[in-house]
Design a protein around this motif. Structure first.
Motif, PDB file in Angstrom:
ATOM      1  N   ALA A   1      -3.119 -12.404  -2.904  1.00  0.00           N
ATOM      2  CA  ALA A   1      -4.115 -12.886  -1.950  1.00  0.00           C
ATOM      3  C   ALA A   1      -4.107 -12.065  -0.667  1.00  0.00           C
ATOM      4  O   ALA A   1      -5.140 -11.915  -0.001  1.00  0.00           O
ATOM      5  N   ARG A   2      -2.952 -11.514  -0.316  1.00  0.00           N
ATOM      6  CA  ARG A   2      -2.864 -10.690   0.889  1.00  0.00           C
ATOM      7  C   ARG A   2      -3.334  -9.262   0.660  1.00  0.00           C
ATOM      8  O   ARG A   2      -3.356  -8.446   1.580  1.00  0.00           O
ATOM      9  N   GLY A   3      -3.697  -8.928  -0.589  1.00  0.00           N
ATOM     10  CA  GLY A   3      -4.220  -7.592  -0.879  1.00  0.00           C
ATOM     11  C   GLY A   3      -3.220  -6.620  -1.448  1.00  0.00           C
ATOM     12  O   GLY A   3      -3.549  -5.460  -1.669  1.00  0.00           O
ATOM     13  N   PHE A   4      -1.987  -7.072  -1.703  1.00  0.00           N
ATOM     14  CA  PHE A   4      -0.997  -6.190  -2.295  1.00  0.00           C
ATOM     15  C   PHE A   4      -1.358  -5.911  -3.754  1.00  0.00           C
ATOM     16  O   PHE A   4      -1.905  -6.769  -4.449  1.00  0.00           O
ATOM     17  N   MET A   5      -1.010  -4.717  -4.228  1.00  0.00           N
ATOM     18  CA  MET A   5      -1.225  -4.399  -5.639  1.00  0.00           C
ATOM     19  C   MET A   5      -0.101  -4.998  -6.469  1.00  0.00           C
ATOM     20  O   MET A   5       1.077  -4.858  -6.139  1.00  0.00           O
ATOM     21  N   ILE A   6      -0.460  -5.659  -7.578  1.00  0.00           N
ATOM     22  CA  ILE A   6       0.513  -6.299  -8.459  1.00  0.00           C
ATOM     23  C   ILE A   6       0.345  -5.731  -9.867  1.00  0.00           C
ATOM     24  O   ILE A   6      -0.761  -5.689 -10.395  1.00  0.00           O
ATOM     25  N   THR A   7       1.439  -5.296 -10.503  1.00  0.00           N
ATOM     26  CA  THR A   7       1.360  -4.778 -11.864  1.00  0.00           C
ATOM     27  C   THR A   7       1.314  -5.932 -12.863  1.00  0.00           C
ATOM     28  O   THR A   7       1.475  -7.104 -12.504  1.00  0.00           O
ATOM     29  N   ASP A   8       1.130  -5.593 -14.141  1.00  0.00           N
ATOM     30  CA  ASP A   8       1.056  -6.614 -15.181  1.00  0.00           C
ATOM     31  C   ASP A   8       2.328  -7.455 -15.256  1.00  0.00           C
ATOM     32  O   ASP A   8       2.273  -8.636 -15.591  1.00  0.00           O
TER      33      ASP A   8
END
Length: 428
Positions: free
Chosen positions: A392-399
């Motif tokens: 939600a804060r815009g960080f990239m998250i991997t699978d």
């Protein structure tokens, strides 16, 4: 330098975009991505070349090559002496033949055919610059000569599902290649083993004249993708001597180690393996050293340890900590700290990869994250403990839930972040 290796030229393909590794490849080519705290991915194939006695190297670059070029200049040129016929040359696209980017692996070599011919090699070893493994290429060249091969392909056993991402070979009892399919949907398994396939490692030894002839022939074909796996290999196995060379691992562990760290999750897992008690990849082997650029920095330091305040104790457990790093009252567990990292008081870093020059602020908490070079984590920031909040804060998250923060991301005190536009240094 005498014998066959003096007449062998290595051509290393190091121009891939590495799009699946973004944002780590936002400002650098995939081979220049840091690995294991101190190294770059390219260091493994270059160390293999040096350890194999190969001292004539052409490094073909294409995308975002400035960081890679700087790394070679700083860390690798001292190993080569021009006066003895040794060199490592970084060759950007010359566009001498046409004005396009490289269309495929074979086209990349073809567009540099003049540079290769100028060295008059008897044999050309074509290598990918973005894999992690240890291998003696001299043994493969020996095999190539003994079998009087036109082309020899490095071969690796992989499971049937993984084989869909490789070129898959079929061989006879003499290791001669009699079939080849590039990234087949239904890969053909090995005789007597319905769970494994024989895959191409993307490592080739060519007799030089044969390579030149096939590159020139392929360049004239309008329907060709100008790629070794898709076009050249399938077209030559019927009429020429093409052999498979079984991978001989210089890592000397029970299982052969070869990794394509082409995705963020695969990259994270390969790095995390290094901090186990007995990692699959042995970086501490004096018989097969992995070389790199060693920055002139002080040793790592751990400060603020007292019985009265156990929470403020600089420590790193089950971790790799590189030179110049300071754990200043912070806790590090199962992580990799690259050179020049600072972890401030009461901060916690767990199961993470922290690139060069990162500063982790007081009482920050980081878990299962990859943090790129020079990022400043403000005090009290929490990363990786609540994946949905991070997303939600815009960080990239991997699978698999790894949080990735790119170089140039500015994180404010509230945990939000934005991309900071700035002048990047050459040493990405």
């Amino acid at each position: 330098m005498i014998g066959k290796m003096q007449n062998t030229l290595a051509v290393i393909l190091a121009g891939g975009r590495g799009s699946r590794l973004e944002p780590l490849t936002r400002d650098r080519a995939k081979p220049a991505v840091p690995f294991g705290g101190l190294y770059r991915i390219i260091d493994f194939v270059l160390s293999n070349c040096l350890n194999s006695g190969m001292r004539q190297l052409l490094l073909l670059t294409q995308y975002k090559a400035q960081s890679l070029d700087r790394h070679i200049n700083l860390g690798w040129r001292p190993y080569f002496c021009r006066e003895l016929g040794e060199f490592i040359d970084v060759v950007p696209p010359q566009q001498r033949i046409d004005d396009q980017w490289y269309q495929g692996t074979a086209d990349a070599v073809y567009q540099n055919i003049y540079a290769i011919e100028r060295e008059r090699p008897d044999y050309v070893v074509v290598l990918a610059g973005d894999h992690i493994y240890k291998m003696n290429y001299e043994s493969m060249v020996d095999f190539h000569i003994q079998t009087k091969a036109d082309l020899t392909i490095g071969a690796l056993q992989v499971d049937r599902e993984s084989a869909k991402q490789f070129g898959v070979m079929q061989i006879n009892e003499d290791n001669r290649v009699i079939g080849f399919q590039e990234k087949p949907e239904h890969p053909q398994t090995m005789p007597g083993d319905d769970q494994h396939c024989l895959a191409s490692m993307g490592i080739y030894v060519f007799s030089a004249r044969f390579l030149f002839e096939e590159l020139c022939r392929d360049a004239t074909l309008s329907g060709s993708r100008h790629d070794f796996g898709n076009d050249i290999i399938p077209s030559v196995i019927g009429d020429h001597r093409v052999f498979a060379f079984p991978f001989r691992d210089e890592n000397r562990k029970r299982d052969a180690y070869w990794r394509d760290v082409g995705t963020l999750d695969a990259y994270f897992e390969a790095n995390m393996d290094l901090i186990t008690v007995d990692p699959q990849l042995n970086l501490y082997d004096n018989d097969w050293p992995i070389r790199t650029y060693q920055p002139n920095m002080p040793p790592p330091k751990f400060v603020f340890g007292s019985e009265g305040d156990m929470d403020r104790r600089g420590e790193a457990l089950d971790s790799i900590v590189c030179q110049g790093s300071i754990c200043s009252g912070g806790h590090v567990r199962r992580s990799i700290l690259s050179p020049g990292v600072r972890v401030n008081s009461y901060a916690d870093v767990e199961d993470s990869i922290v690139f060069e020059g990162v500063e982790v602020g007081r009482r920050a908490k980081i878990r299962r994250a990859i943090i790129d070079k020079g990022v400043v984590i403000p005090p009290e920031t929490t990363i990786g403990h609540d994946v949905e909040a991070d997303r939600a804060r815009g960080f990239m998250i991997t699978d698999s839930g790894i949080v990735v923060i790119a170089r140039g991301e500015h994180i404010d005190g509230g945990g939000a972040f934005r991309h900071e536009i700035r002048n990047l240094s050459a040493n990405e």
